[in-house]
Design a protein around this motif. Structure first.
Motif, PDB file in Angstrom:
ATOM      1  N   SER A   1     -29.803 -18.863  25.611  1.00 42.85           N
ATOM      2  CA  SER A   1     -31.209 -19.184  25.779  1.00 42.85           C
ATOM      3  C   SER A   1     -32.017 -17.989  26.282  1.00 42.85           C
ATOM      4  O   SER A   1     -33.216 -18.095  26.425  1.00 42.85           O
ATOM      5  N   ALA A   2     -31.353 -16.851  26.554  1.00 42.99           N
ATOM      6  CA  ALA A   2     -32.062 -15.653  27.015  1.00 42.99           C
ATOM      7  C   ALA A   2     -31.615 -14.455  26.176  1.00 42.99           C
ATOM      8  O   ALA A   2     -30.429 -14.245  25.959  1.00 42.99           O
ATOM      9  N   THR A   3     -32.565 -13.686  25.706  1.00 38.50           N
ATOM     10  CA  THR A   3     -32.270 -12.488  24.915  1.00 38.50           C
ATOM     11  C   THR A   3     -31.709 -11.394  25.819  1.00 38.50           C
ATOM     12  O   THR A   3     -32.214 -11.170  26.917  1.00 38.50           O
ATOM     13  N   TYR A   4     -30.681 -10.680  25.332  1.00 41.78           N
ATOM     14  CA  TYR A   4     -30.186  -9.505  26.054  1.00 41.78           C
ATOM     15  C   TYR A   4     -31.277  -8.448  25.969  1.00 41.78           C
ATOM     16  O   TYR A   4     -31.582  -7.938  24.889  1.00 41.78           O
ATOM     17  N   ALA A   5     -31.911  -8.145  27.100  1.00 41.33           N
ATOM     18  CA  ALA A   5     -33.145  -7.353  27.112  1.00 41.33           C
ATOM     19  C   ALA A   5     -32.938  -5.855  26.949  1.00 41.33           C
ATOM     20  O   ALA A   5     -33.822  -5.154  26.460  1.00 41.33           O
ATOM     21  N   GLU A   6     -31.800  -5.324  27.362  1.00 44.73           N
ATOM     22  CA  GLU A   6     -31.545  -3.888  27.265  1.00 44.73           C
ATOM     23  C   GLU A   6     -31.192  -3.517  25.830  1.00 44.73           C
ATOM     24  O   GLU A   6     -30.791  -4.367  25.043  1.00 44.73           O
ATOM     25  N   ASP A   7     -31.313  -2.233  25.491  1.00 47.49           N
ATOM     26  CA  ASP A   7     -30.821  -1.771  24.193  1.00 47.49           C
ATOM     27  C   ASP A   7     -29.308  -1.968  24.162  1.00 47.49           C
ATOM     28  O   ASP A   7     -28.607  -1.555  25.090  1.00 47.49           O
ATOM     29  N   PHE A   8     -28.808  -2.623  23.103  1.00 51.84           N
ATOM     30  CA  PHE A   8     -27.360  -2.779  22.969  1.00 51.84           C
ATOM     31  C   PHE A   8     -26.826  -1.626  22.150  1.00 51.84           C
ATOM     32  O   PHE A   8     -27.242  -1.400  21.019  1.00 51.84           O
ATOM     33  N   VAL A   9     -25.900  -0.883  22.729  1.00 51.73           N
ATOM     34  CA  VAL A   9     -25.254   0.253  22.076  1.00 51.73           C
ATOM     35  C   VAL A   9     -23.759  -0.010  22.119  1.00 51.73           C
ATOM     36  O   VAL A   9     -23.210  -0.294  23.180  1.00 51.73           O
ATOM     37  N   GLY A  10     -23.095   0.065  20.993  1.00 51.11           N
ATOM     38  CA  GLY A  10     -21.655  -0.178  20.979  1.00 51.11           C
ATOM     39  C   GLY A  10     -21.281  -1.110  19.851  1.00 51.11           C
ATOM     40  O   GLY A  10     -21.993  -1.224  18.854  1.00 51.11           O
ATOM     41  N   THR A  11     -20.159  -1.816  20.021  1.00 49.86           N
ATOM     42  CA  THR A  11     -19.663  -2.733  19.002  1.00 49.86           C
ATOM     43  C   THR A  11     -19.576  -4.143  19.568  1.00 49.86           C
ATOM     44  O   THR A  11     -19.062  -4.346  20.663  1.00 49.86           O
ATOM     45  N   PHE A  12     -20.105  -5.095  18.815  1.00 50.30           N
ATOM     46  CA  PHE A  12     -20.018  -6.504  19.160  1.00 50.30           C
ATOM     47  C   PHE A  12     -19.283  -7.191  18.022  1.00 50.30           C
ATOM     48  O   PHE A  12     -19.819  -7.311  16.919  1.00 50.30           O
ATOM     49  N   ASP A  13     -18.036  -7.597  18.256  1.00 45.74           N
ATOM     50  CA  ASP A  13     -17.239  -8.291  17.244  1.00 45.74           C
ATOM     51  C   ASP A  13     -17.199  -9.768  17.608  1.00 45.74           C
ATOM     52  O   ASP A  13     -16.581 -10.151  18.609  1.00 45.74           O
ATOM     53  N   GLY A  14     -17.854 -10.599  16.819  1.00 40.01           N
ATOM     54  CA  GLY A  14     -17.876 -12.033  17.064  1.00 40.01           C
ATOM     55  C   GLY A  14     -16.558 -12.710  16.779  1.00 40.01           C
ATOM     56  O   GLY A  14     -16.358 -13.867  17.135  1.00 40.01           O
ATOM     57  N   ASN A  15     -15.642 -12.005  16.099  1.00 40.53           N
ATOM     58  CA  ASN A  15     -14.307 -12.515  15.812  1.00 40.53           C
ATOM     59  C   ASN A  15     -14.362 -13.890  15.141  1.00 40.53           C
ATOM     60  O   ASN A  15     -13.531 -14.754  15.406  1.00 40.53           O
ATOM     61  N   GLY A  16     -15.391 -14.123  14.313  1.00 42.90           N
ATOM     62  CA  GLY A  16     -15.522 -15.363  13.568  1.00 42.90           C
ATOM     63  C   GLY A  16     -16.108 -16.521  14.353  1.00 42.90           C
ATOM     64  O   GLY A  16     -16.222 -17.628  13.837  1.00 42.90           O
ATOM     65  N   HIS A  17     -16.514 -16.294  15.588  1.00 39.18           N
ATOM     66  CA  HIS A  17     -17.077 -17.356  16.415  1.00 39.18           C
ATOM     67  C   HIS A  17     -18.530 -17.636  16.048  1.00 39.18           C
ATOM     68  O   HIS A  17     -19.197 -16.835  15.412  1.00 39.18           O
ATOM     69  N   THR A  18     -19.017 -18.794  16.504  1.00 41.37           N
ATOM     70  CA  THR A  18     -20.399 -19.203  16.288  1.00 41.37           C
ATOM     71  C   THR A  18     -21.124 -19.246  17.623  1.00 41.37           C
ATOM     72  O   THR A  18     -20.607 -19.785  18.597  1.00 41.37           O
ATOM     73  N   VAL A  19     -22.328 -18.674  17.657  1.00 39.67           N
ATOM     74  CA  VAL A  19     -23.177 -18.685  18.840  1.00 39.67           C
ATOM     75  C   VAL A  19     -24.382 -19.564  18.519  1.00 39.67           C
ATOM     76  O   VAL A  19     -24.968 -19.446  17.440  1.00 39.67           O
ATOM     77  N   THR A  20     -24.749 -20.450  19.434  1.00 36.25           N
ATOM     78  CA  THR A  20     -25.964 -21.236  19.279  1.00 36.25           C
ATOM     79  C   THR A  20     -27.073 -20.546  20.060  1.00 36.25           C
ATOM     80  O   THR A  20     -26.915 -20.279  21.254  1.00 36.25           O
ATOM     81  N   ALA A  21     -28.182 -20.242  19.376  1.00 36.85           N
ATOM     82  CA  ALA A  21     -29.239 -19.450  19.999  1.00 36.85           C
ATOM     83  C   ALA A  21     -30.600 -20.084  19.800  1.00 36.85           C
ATOM     84  O   ALA A  21     -30.911 -20.591  18.721  1.00 36.85           O
ATOM     85  N   THR A  22     -31.417 -20.033  20.855  1.00 35.75           N
ATOM     86  CA  THR A  22     -32.814 -20.469  20.766  1.00 35.75           C
ATOM     87  C   THR A  22     -33.768 -19.284  20.888  1.00 35.75           C
ATOM     88  O   THR A  22     -34.982 -19.465  20.897  1.00 35.75           O
ATOM     89  N   VAL A  23     -33.208 -18.078  20.984  1.00 36.88           N
ATOM     90  CA  VAL A  23     -33.944 -16.810  21.018  1.00 36.88           C
ATOM     91  C   VAL A  23     -33.088 -15.781  20.287  1.00 36.88           C
ATOM     92  O   VAL A  23     -31.889 -15.996  20.085  1.00 36.88           O
ATOM     93  N   PRO A  24     -33.660 -14.630  19.883  1.00 35.87           N
ATOM     94  CA  PRO A  24     -32.811 -13.577  19.320  1.00 35.87           C
ATOM     95  C   PRO A  24     -31.719 -13.197  20.328  1.00 35.87           C
ATOM     96  O   PRO A  24     -31.971 -13.142  21.534  1.00 35.87           O
ATOM     97  N   LEU A  25     -30.509 -12.931  19.836  1.00 33.41           N
ATOM     98  CA  LEU A  25     -29.417 -12.567  20.742  1.00 33.41           C
ATOM     99  C   LEU A  25     -29.706 -11.267  21.479  1.00 33.41           C
ATOM    100  O   LEU A  25     -29.434 -11.144  22.672  1.00 33.41           O
ATOM    101  N   PHE A  26     -30.260 -10.281  20.767  1.00 34.56           N
ATOM    102  CA  PHE A  26     -30.544  -8.973  21.349  1.00 34.56           C
ATOM    103  C   PHE A  26     -32.014  -8.620  21.134  1.00 34.56           C
ATOM    104  O   PHE A  26     -32.579  -8.933  20.090  1.00 34.56           O
TER     105      PHE A  26
END
Length: 184
Positions: A1-26
């Motif tokens: 429910s809260a966007t990650y506010a900082e610049d995301f630098v690196g690798t994000f591997d969801g490994n096939g999982h599902t995220v439920t979001a009401t805002v952009p993730l990043f």
């Protein structure tokens, strides 16, 4: 429910999982890789948005599926099923910063209603000096630009609504594109 506010630098591997979001993730992906992720939910926002990120520069996005419906009420917003805008602060003409989207799918319906929005199934706006490469990307969601607050000629497309350069390889739009104002 809260966007990650900082610049995301690196690798994000969801490994096939599902995220439920009401805002952009990043808020912003920068020099990042995101892969193997599904996003579900419903986003209603007063700004630029994508289910994954509002902004991105020099990113690699692989196998990301958006099922989120996204609605932006902001004036002249950049709205995409995956990323709102690929942009770099003060990008240089000779730099041609690359972003790559491979095997990305948007199933969510996307709506914008004010100003001169740029609305696309994968990316809303690929800014000047951002060279985006789209490979095997599919948009199944409906793209709607409707409202009494529209001005100018909105940009509406199945993959990238506004692009100053890029490559589209084996991409498909299956969604309906609709605008109540004359559109690009």
């Amino acid at each position: 429910s809260a966007t990650y506010a900082e610049d995301f630098v690196g690798t994000f591997d969801g490994n096939g999982h599902t995220v439920t979001a009401t805002v952009p993730l990043f808020n912003k992906l920068k020099d990042a890789t995101v892969k193997n992720l599904k996003i579900n939910g419903n986003i209603v926002i007063g700004g630029s948005a994508g289910a994954l990120s509002a902004n991105a520069s020099k990113v690699t996005v692989n196998n990301v599926v958006n099922n989120d419906n996204i609605t932006s009420t902001s004036s002249s917003a950049y709205v995409g099923g995956i990323v709102g805008a690929c942009n770099e602060d003060g990008g240089l003409a000779y730099a041609h910063e690359y972003s790559r989207f491979t095997d990305c799918v948007n199933n969510g319906n996307i709506t914008a209603s004010n100003g001169t929005p740029r609305v696309g199934g994968i990316v809303g706006n690929a800014a000047r000096y951002q060279h985006c490469v789209y490979t095997n990307c599919v948009n199944n969601g409906n793209i709607n630009v409707v409202g009494e607050g529209l001005s100018g000629a909105p940009y509406v497309a199945g993959i990238a609504a506004s692009s100053f350069g890029g490559d589209f390889i084996n991409c498909v739009n299956n969604g309906d594109l609709y605008s109540t104002a004359g559109a690009h």
